[in-house]
Structures are given as C-alpha cells and as structure tokens.
Design an enzyme around this catalytic site. Structure first.
Site, PDB file in Angstrom:
ATOM      1  N   LYS A  16       0.816  -1.221   0.000  1.00 37.69           N
ATOM      2  CA  LYS A  16       0.000   0.000   0.000  1.00 37.69           C
ATOM      3  C   LYS A  16       0.849   1.271   0.000  1.00 37.69           C
ATOM      4  O   LYS A  16       0.505   2.233  -0.649  1.00 37.69           O
ATOM      5  CB  LYS A  16      -0.922   0.038   1.232  1.00 37.69           C
ATOM      6  CG  LYS A  16      -2.022  -0.996   1.211  1.00 37.69           C
ATOM      7  CD  LYS A  16      -3.162  -0.592   2.168  1.00 37.69           C
ATOM      8  CE  LYS A  16      -2.691  -0.418   3.595  1.00 37.69           C
ATOM      9  NZ  LYS A  16      -2.296  -1.677   4.249  1.00 37.69           N
ATOM     10  N   ARG A  91     -10.053   1.924  10.247  1.00 37.25           N
ATOM     11  CA  ARG A  91      -9.689   0.526  10.423  1.00 37.25           C
ATOM     12  C   ARG A  91     -10.896  -0.337  10.775  1.00 37.25           C
ATOM     13  O   ARG A  91     -10.795  -1.554  10.808  1.00 37.25           O
ATOM     14  CB  ARG A  91      -8.657   0.372  11.544  1.00 37.25           C
ATOM     15  CG  ARG A  91      -7.275   0.849  11.157  1.00 37.25           C
ATOM     16  CD  ARG A  91      -6.258   0.341  12.161  1.00 37.25           C
ATOM     17  NE  ARG A  91      -4.985   1.027  12.005  1.00 37.25           N
ATOM     18  CZ  ARG A  91      -4.079   0.699  11.101  1.00 37.25           C
ATOM     19  NH1 ARG A  91      -4.295  -0.315  10.292  1.00 37.25           N
ATOM     20  NH2 ARG A  91      -2.959   1.372  11.014  1.00 37.25           N
ATOM     21  N   ARG A 130      11.391 -12.237   4.169  1.00 34.63           N
ATOM     22  CA  ARG A 130      12.326 -11.113   4.331  1.00 34.63           C
ATOM     23  C   ARG A 130      13.456 -11.474   5.281  1.00 34.63           C
ATOM     24  O   ARG A 130      13.257 -12.100   6.312  1.00 34.63           O
ATOM     25  CB  ARG A 130      11.592  -9.879   4.872  1.00 34.63           C
ATOM     26  CG  ARG A 130      10.758  -9.204   3.847  1.00 34.63           C
ATOM     27  CD  ARG A 130      10.558  -7.750   4.179  1.00 34.63           C
ATOM     28  NE  ARG A 130       9.771  -7.561   5.384  1.00 34.63           N
ATOM     29  CZ  ARG A 130       8.848  -6.610   5.521  1.00 34.63           C
ATOM     30  NH1 ARG A 130       8.612  -5.775   4.540  1.00 34.63           N
ATOM     31  NH2 ARG A 130       8.189  -6.488   6.645  1.00 34.63           N
ATOM     32  N   ARG A 164      13.320 -10.868  11.211  1.00 31.49           N
ATOM     33  CA  ARG A 164      12.828 -10.111  12.366  1.00 31.49           C
ATOM     34  C   ARG A 164      11.598 -10.800  12.951  1.00 31.49           C
ATOM     35  O   ARG A 164      10.850 -11.469  12.235  1.00 31.49           O
ATOM     36  CB  ARG A 164      12.458  -8.685  11.946  1.00 31.49           C
ATOM     37  CG  ARG A 164      13.652  -7.869  11.459  1.00 31.49           C
ATOM     38  CD  ARG A 164      13.207  -6.476  11.129  1.00 31.49           C
ATOM     39  NE  ARG A 164      12.001  -6.526  10.279  1.00 31.49           N
ATOM     40  CZ  ARG A 164      11.419  -5.474   9.756  1.00 31.49           C
ATOM     41  NH1 ARG A 164      11.896  -4.271   9.967  1.00 31.49           N
ATOM     42  NH2 ARG A 164      10.357  -5.596   8.995  1.00 31.49           N
ATOM     43  N   ARG A 175      -1.467 -10.980  12.794  1.00 36.37           N
ATOM     44  CA  ARG A 175      -1.821  -9.656  12.261  1.00 36.37           C
ATOM     45  C   ARG A 175      -2.925  -9.776  11.220  1.00 36.37           C
ATOM     46  O   ARG A 175      -3.815  -8.927  11.128  1.00 36.37           O
ATOM     47  CB  ARG A 175      -0.605  -8.994  11.614  1.00 36.37           C
ATOM     48  CG  ARG A 175       0.330  -8.346  12.610  1.00 36.37           C
ATOM     49  CD  ARG A 175       1.610  -7.890  11.950  1.00 36.37           C
ATOM     50  NE  ARG A 175       1.459  -6.732  11.088  1.00 36.37           N
ATOM     51  CZ  ARG A 175       2.370  -6.361  10.170  1.00 36.37           C
ATOM     52  NH1 ARG A 175       3.461  -7.085   9.985  1.00 36.37           N
ATOM     53  NH2 ARG A 175       2.179  -5.287   9.446  1.00 36.37           N
TER      54      ARG A 175
END
Ligand SMILES: [Zn+2]
Length: 225
Positions: A16, A91, A130, A164, A175
């Site tokens: 986004k 949200r 990642r 991470r 999430r």
C-alpha cells in the site's frame, strides 16, 4: 472539478505504501497517513498531539474522535481541497461512520475505497521471506524474490542476515487475523455504499499501479459527469 476523496485498504504486505506514493503523484493529492500524522502531531506538541500522547503513554489506543479530529483538520488544509488519499484509517466500521459524519460537516464525501486484495498465503510468502542484515537494517533481502549470493549472509558487508520477529509466520498470521476481523465489516460497509473498488494485489507492483491509476481516472471522469 469534483474533489477526489479516497481511502486505501489492504492487508499488511500488500504494498500500500508504494502504491500510495505513486497515486498521490499521479493525481496531485496529499497522502494522509494517520500513523505519520499522529507521530508528527505528538512531536510538534499540538493540542491534538498532546491528547493523543496521553493515551499512548497510558498504553491505550488513541480514541477515534481524536484521530478523526486530526484528519478533519488535515483535510481542511488548502492542499487537500481537491481531494486526498487516506491511508491507515478507517480501520473498522465505527471509524468509517465517524469519518463519514466528519466529511458531511465539511460538505464533502468519500469518492471511493480502494481495496488492494492479497490472499493470506501470499502475504505470508512476501513477509516471512524477508531477511535483514544485523549490522545495517536497510540491507534487506528476500529468500525468494531477492536472495543474497550466500544464504543468510549480507552481500554488502558480510554480516549475518536474520528474520525479524515481526516477519515470523505466526506473527504475520496473527496480524492477518486482526486485519480480517476489523476490515471485513468495513469492506461490507463500503461495498453496500457502492464505494468499494477491488484491485488485484497479487500482480506486480507496476500492474497494480496501472490498475489503480485507471480506476481513479475513471472515478474522476464519473465525478465530472
Ligand atoms: Zn549488511
């Protein structure tokens, strides 16, 4: 010309931020990121910033009215007279209703809610892959899309690469659960209002951008009719 009041929705990992940067450039709209704005207001010590900070210091969520107040103030600035791209808010449906009310008082209304759709498994694939350099966190790799020459070793300085905590699959899945629980009703809300525009976020960033730009250009034409 009618104003172009847009909100951007989509899961983490949908790109986004990148899309928003390009859209605001395409259409000359300010990018209103509530997270950035909140941090700036707190840093500047404005009245709203002080109110927000008192909640943050207490470990509480900043109430909708404070955030809506901040957005209304921002939308009232001259550079947002022709429209804006709102990112990170609303949200949930309550916030969406609060935003609607606030816009009505300004004699404005939303033009569209752009939803970048990416399936959960694809989000996990993008984010969990990642790897970040322990020495310099701006050295970022991806096991699949941008692998280092040697596994888990930074190409630039030979340091170790790590995943991470935020990028661990279980964290991402959690999430996503929160995202779906909050956002599904919001998507229904904008769909019923005829404002939802779905964008296929599985495509390449360039293709997603082309689709978004075409969608917004069409909206602008429709607004002029
Ligand atoms: Zn490095």
């Amino acid at each position: 010309m009618a104003d172009l009041n847009l909100i951007l929705l989509g899961p983490p990992g949908a790109g986004k931020g990148t899309q928003a940067e390009q859209l605001v450039e395409d259409f000359g709209l300010p990018h209103i990121s509530t997270g950035d704005m909140l941090r700036a207001q707190v840093a500047e010590g404005t009245e709203l910033g002080r109110r927000a900070k008192s909640y943050m210091d207490a470990g509480e969520l900043v109430p909708d009215e404070v955030i809506v107040g901040m957005i209304v103030e921002r939308i009232g600035l001259p550079d947002a007279a022709d429209g804006f791209l709102l990112d990170g808010f609303p949200r949930n449906q309550q916030q969406a209703e609060a935003l609607d009310e606030a816009l009505k008082l300004l004699d404005r209304q939303l033009t569209a809610a752009l939803l970048v759709e990416v399936p959960d498994d694809e989000v996990v694939r993008r984010l969990a892959g990642r790897r970040v350099c322990v020495k310099n966190p701006s050295h970022i790799y991806h096991v699949e899309f941008d692998p280092p020459k040697h596994e888990d070793v930074c190409d630039q300085d030979g340091s170790r690469l790590i995943q991470r905590d935020d990028d661990r699959e279980e964290t991402i899945r959690r999430r996503l659960e929160v995202y779906h629980a909050q956002t599904e009703p919001l998507i229904g809300f904008y769909d019923r209002a005829g404002l939802l525009r779905r964008i296929d976020g599985r495509r390449s960033p360039d293709e997603v951008h082309a689709h978004m730009r075409a969608t917004v250009a069409t909206l602008r034409l429709e607004e002029q009719l």
